[in-house]
Motif scaffolding. Structure first.
Motif, PDB file in Angstrom:
ATOM      1  N   UNK A   1       0.831  -1.236  -0.013  1.00  0.00           N
ATOM      2  CA  UNK A   1      -0.100   0.085   0.107  1.00  0.00           C
ATOM      3  C   UNK A   1       1.029   1.229  -0.222  1.00  0.00           C
TER       4      UNK A   1
ATOM      5  N   UNK B   1      -5.169   5.767  -5.542  1.00  0.00           N
ATOM      6  CA  UNK B   1      -5.145   6.481  -4.242  1.00  0.00           C
ATOM      7  C   UNK B   1      -6.384   6.334  -3.665  1.00  0.00           C
TER       8      UNK B   1
ATOM      9  N   UNK C   1      -9.283   0.361   2.408  1.00  0.00           N
ATOM     10  CA  UNK C   1      -8.772   0.169   3.627  1.00  0.00           C
ATOM     11  C   UNK C   1      -9.562   0.974   4.959  1.00  0.00           C
TER      12      UNK C   1
ATOM     13  N   UNK D   1       3.072   5.830  -2.646  1.00  0.00           N
ATOM     14  CA  UNK D   1       4.357   6.466  -3.011  1.00  0.00           C
ATOM     15  C   UNK D   1       4.466   6.791  -4.686  1.00  0.00           C
TER      16      UNK D   1
ATOM     17  N   UNK E   1     -11.864  13.495  -9.708  1.00  0.00           N
ATOM     18  CA  UNK E   1     -10.851  14.327  -9.586  1.00  0.00           C
ATOM     19  C   UNK E   1      -9.965  13.712 -10.800  1.00  0.00           C
TER      20      UNK E   1
ATOM     21  N   UNK F   1       1.866   9.291  -5.698  1.00  0.00           N
ATOM     22  CA  UNK F   1       2.149  10.668  -5.510  1.00  0.00           C
ATOM     23  C   UNK F   1       3.458  11.000  -6.506  1.00  0.00           C
ATOM     24  N   UNK F   2       4.437  10.276  -6.557  1.00  0.00           N
ATOM     25  CA  UNK F   2       5.454  10.645  -7.583  1.00  0.00           C
ATOM     26  C   UNK F   2       5.000  10.769  -8.877  1.00  0.00           C
TER      27      UNK F   2
ATOM     28  N   UNK G   1     -15.238   9.625  -5.975  1.00  0.00           N
ATOM     29  CA  UNK G   1     -14.439  10.687  -5.859  1.00  0.00           C
ATOM     30  C   UNK G   1     -13.099  10.734  -6.588  1.00  0.00           C
TER      31      UNK G   1
END
Lengths: 213, 392, 261
Positions: free
Chosen positions: A48, A95, A102, A53, A141, A56-57, A137
């Motif tokens: 996860x 994400x 979770x 990570x 986005x 985000x990167x 959601x």
């Protein structure tokens, strides 16, 4: 301006349709990818973290740069556009799907297992439906974000309204340059707003009353 | 209304529909821990009884419960259901034969009450018609009007109602065994008493084998036919009826767990059904007030119990309150002091004190009106128990 | 149209969450490692590769330095203006007198965000002409939203009981703002700033279209001349810069987080 739009109505509609079609298809693909990856990783803390990570990167990589990079393997046209748009769309969905899955109350999962639901049934009937609002959601986005990215993709000859913007740019100072740019820009905004509204409606329609906010 | 034959439930109960459970040398070890969570446990749960697992937190009682439906796989040992070894069975199949109820019901918030309850029958591929009948039947059993609650979502229910639906879901496929993990831990004390009473009423009808984990010793005394007191590692310190555990605690550990006032706790062993129930005048919704008042005056009663169509008490107004409207109205008194037949006497006392009433209404099966119990009756029992405790 | 406030809220959530999350300190170490490694690899390649005359025109040390510095300038200039404008604006939108406007303003900003950056840049160029200033203005408009939104969300999310407690102690509205609300909103605001800066690094590569400078020149030239060396260099450098800025933002967030939160 009005004349400009009138005379090019067919072209505008066609490119607008292409734009939406590119975004919607890529968003569908991205949802499938994002949710699948999320399902594979969300039970494992380290996987996860890795997925979060990477997403985000991934989002820090500028779209224009990625499109450039994709030219070497994919050439000009639709293919790099599809890959880039899908890539960026998948990240927020991944994400959010991880967060949503979770976030499902552990006692509900245990409850499902306790009444004899298998792993797959628990995932399909309990976990994914409960995570769905959060995933949706993410989809919203994503689509908002990639509407703009799809416009840049026109620079590598991708489909869509970005074409008007680059036409405007290349003829800047010329007669219709401003109109072309405005058409492209406003067209994307309008389509983005409409698409988002449709996704809100989709939410109304697919999120059960019991878990609606 | 009551007689001595119903005094102890286990004695002469009609045919049990439950199955016996037997744990043989069962243990559970976790890789990183030196001490086993459960070490070599042997336990027999007779068919049709309620067995309570109590013990300090971390003693492994929940682990024991979850090993019965194999939410936790035992490291070694055998588990037998009605003599059949289920240790090697498909766990999902097994769990569909065992009802499972957790704290707050564990209801799925995205499904309606009916969908929640019908999950297991659906997995067992019951025909749709049978499922809907069953859902209504179960909602009725747990005291929820099917027409009102069938299509509601869990969050539209109170905590107690959610817990009731949880019980209905656990019973949906008519499993012989029901496992409950701290089922009434998440509700307020008054609601908890109500839910406990209702569970006893249901058990009175169904005679399942029920295993309940609790940390509340009073709950264990109230609900259990037998109580298993566990220490760390799920070591059985004592296994016996509530009476045995109260009167002959096996070790100091059990005494500590019972806590002070063992004599007073004996009160928990006296049930409302053991006492003499009074009868009072009842009235139906819609009856002309004048008739009711006349009936009450004849009987010398100054209050009447108003019942709904299913004989469930709604309120307990004085005659003067009643006379405010020409016909008996159907409003509900949410603070109505009620106790179940199986309630311990101390619960009845609590209920009266909380409601500031000198009596309580006694409910029979499916919350039907069974009679009333007076404050004096309860106090007399308390006095007797205290004297007996002092004498012993 | 009741869905609109929800839209604002829903979209503000992911950006609003200061996501040091699970990557934690581990990620804070890996990320600069990746950046340094990437820069080193690029330098090694640049020193060993045989570049043609055309390639040297953009990849030569001097033009390369100009492009990198130009990119940094675009990012920093726009970033600074965004901070100076968006944070006070966001604070104002949370004051009682203007609070009613915060919904509509955020909605407008959200809708504006859907405008493609490239369109914005070209439109401004049509109006103000080409150049660095035009590019910066477009970038400012584009990067405004995350900071504005997170400032509003961060301050609004401060527990009203704390604000009341502050007022109850006799603090003035201004000192409650500076001593209670802003410090508590700092993590959320900083997350917005970081988002904006990363967005700026990426979007600054579009400045080349209006002669605004920056690393975009490598990409456009690469595409125009079909030179993958330029293309890849540009893309990699922009991505590395974005990762670097993101990392700096995370470090600042860690350091500026009020203790006890």
């Amino acid at each position: 301006m009005w004349d400009y739009i009138q005379t090019r109505r067919a072209e505008i509609l066609f490119l607008g349709f292409q734009h939406v079609s590119l975004v919607v298809q890529c968003a569908l693909l991205a949802t499938a990818i994002g949710v699948t990856v999320a399902v594979l990783v969300y039970r494992d803390g380290r996987l996860t973290a890795l997925a979060n990570g990477l997403s985000a990167v991934g989002l820090t990589i500028p779209a224009f740069a990625l499109l450039g990079l994709l030219l070497t393997p994919f050439g000009f046209g639709v293919r790099p556009a599809v890959v880039a748009v899908t890539f960026y769309a998948a990240l927020p969905i991944l994400r959010n799907a991880v967060v949503g899955l979770a976030g499902v109350d552990a006692s509900l999962v245990e409850s499902a297992r306790g009444i004899g639901m298998g792993r797959a049934a628990t995932l399909l009937r309990v976990e994914l439906p409960l995570a769905w609002p959060v995933i949706l959601t993410g989809v919203r986005i994503s689509t908002q974000m990639v509407m703009g990215i799809a416009a840049v993709a026109a620079y590598v000859l991708g489909p869509g309204l970005g074409g008007f913007i680059f036409t405007g740019l290349s003829r800047l100072g010329g007669a219709n340059a401003l109109y072309a740019t405005l058409t492209g820009t406003i067209g994307v905004v309008v389509l983005a707003v409409v698409l988002d509204l449709l996704l809100v409606l989709l939410g109304r329609w697919t999120i059960p009353r019991g878990i609606r906010v | 209304m009551s007689d001595t034959s119903t005094e102890r439930r286990s004695a002469d109960r009609p045919k049990a529909t439950g199955a016996s459970i037997r744990l043989e040398h069962v243990s559970k070890r976790y890789p990183a821990q030196t001490r086993p969570a459960v070490g070599n446990l042997d336990l027999d749960v007779p068919a049709g009884e309620i067995v309570m697992l109590v013990g300090p937190s971390g003693c492994g009682k929940t682990t024991v419960l979850k090993m019965i439906n194999r939410l936790i796989e035992p490291t070694s040992g055998r588990i037998l259901l009605d003599g059949e070894d289920v240790t090697g069975k498909d766990p999902d199949e097994l769990r569909r034969r065992i009802g499972y109820v957790i704290q707050a019901g564990g209801l799925f918030p995205h499904m309606t009450v009916a969908r929640n309850v019908s999950l297991v029958p659906q997995m067992l591929k019951w025909p749709q018609e049978r499922i809907s009948t069953r859902v209504d039947e179960l909602l009725d059993l747990v005291g929820l009007d099917p027409d009102t609650y069938r299509d509601r979502y869990p969050r539209e229910l109170s905590g107690g109602q959610q817990q009731r639906v949880g019980v209905a879901r656990g019973l949906a496929a008519d499993p012989p065994v029901l496992l409950m993990d701290e089922p009434f831990g998440a509700v307020d004390p008054i609601t908890r008493h109500r839910l406990q009473d209702e569970l006893l009423q249901i058990q009175d009808e169904l005679h399942k084998t029920i295993v309940i984990v609790t940390h509340d010793f009073d709950e264990a005394l109230k609900l259990g036919d037998r109580i298993v007191v566990l220490d760390v590692g799920a070591r059985v310190v004592q296994y016996g009826t509530p009476e045995e555990i109260l009167t002959q605690p096996a070790e100091e550990f059990v005494e500590d767990f019972i806590g002070a006032g063992a004599a007073l706790k004996q009160l928990a062993l006296t049930r409302v059904a053991d006492l003499e129930l009074g009868q009072t005048v009842t009235a139906r919704v819609g009856e002309p007030t004048a008739d009711v008042v006349q009936r009450a005056r004849t009987a010398g009663a100054d209050r009447v119990v108003v019942l709904d169509r299913r004989e469930r008490p709604l309120r307990w107004p004085t005659l003067r309150e009643l006379e405010r409207s020409p016909a008996v109205t159907g409003e509900v008194d949410s603070k109505l002091p009620t106790v179940g037949m199986r309630s311990p006497v101390n619960d009845a006392l609590d209920t009266m004190l909380v409601a500031s009433q000198a009596g309580a209404i006694v409910l029979g099966r499916r919350d039907r009106y069974a009679g009333v119990i007076a404050f004096e009756t309860v106090v007399a029992v308390i006095a007797r128990t205290r004297d007996a405790g002092a004498a012993s | 149209m009741t869905a609109i406030p929800e839209t604002v809220r829903a979209q503000s959530l992911p950006a609003a969450a200061p996501d040091i999350d699970r990557r934690g300190r581990w990620g804070l170490l890996v990320q600069p490692g990746v950046v340094v490694l990437g820069v080193l690899l690029f330098l090694v390649w640049r020193l060993t590769a045989h570049l043609s005359e055309t390639e040297l025109r953009t990849l030569g040390w001097a033009p390369l330095r100009d492009s990198v510095l130009g990119h940094l300038w675009l990012t920093l200039a726009a970033g600074l203006i965004v901070l100076v404008v968006a944070i006070p604006l966001g604070v104002m939108l949370t004051r009682p007198r203007l609070r009613r406007l915060s919904g509509p303003v955020l909605l407008l900003a959200n809708t504006g965000q859907a405008a493609p950056a490239i369109g914005l840049i070209v439109l401004l160029a049509a109006w103000l002409g080409f150049g660095f200033g035009t590019a910066v203005l477009a970038l400012v408009l584009y990067a405004m939203l995350p900071v504005l939104r997170n400032t509003v969300v961060g301050i609004t999310a401060v527990n009203p009981a704390l604000v009341e407690a502050g007022r109850g102690m006799g603090m003035s509205a201004t000192s409650v703002l500076f001593k209670v609300e802003l410090p508590l909103a700092v993590p959320v605001i900083l997350a917005g700033v970081r988002t904006a800066l990363v967005l700026l690094v990426g979007t600054a590569s579009l400045a080349v279209f209006v002669n605004g400078g920056g690393l975009g020149i490598l990409i456009t030239t690469g595409i125009a001349l079909y030179l993958s060396s330029l293309l890849i260099s540009g893309a990699v450098l922009v991505a590395l810069l974005a990762l670097f800025v993101d990392w700096v933002g995370r470090v600042v967030e860690q350091l500026a987080r009020p203790r006890g939160l």
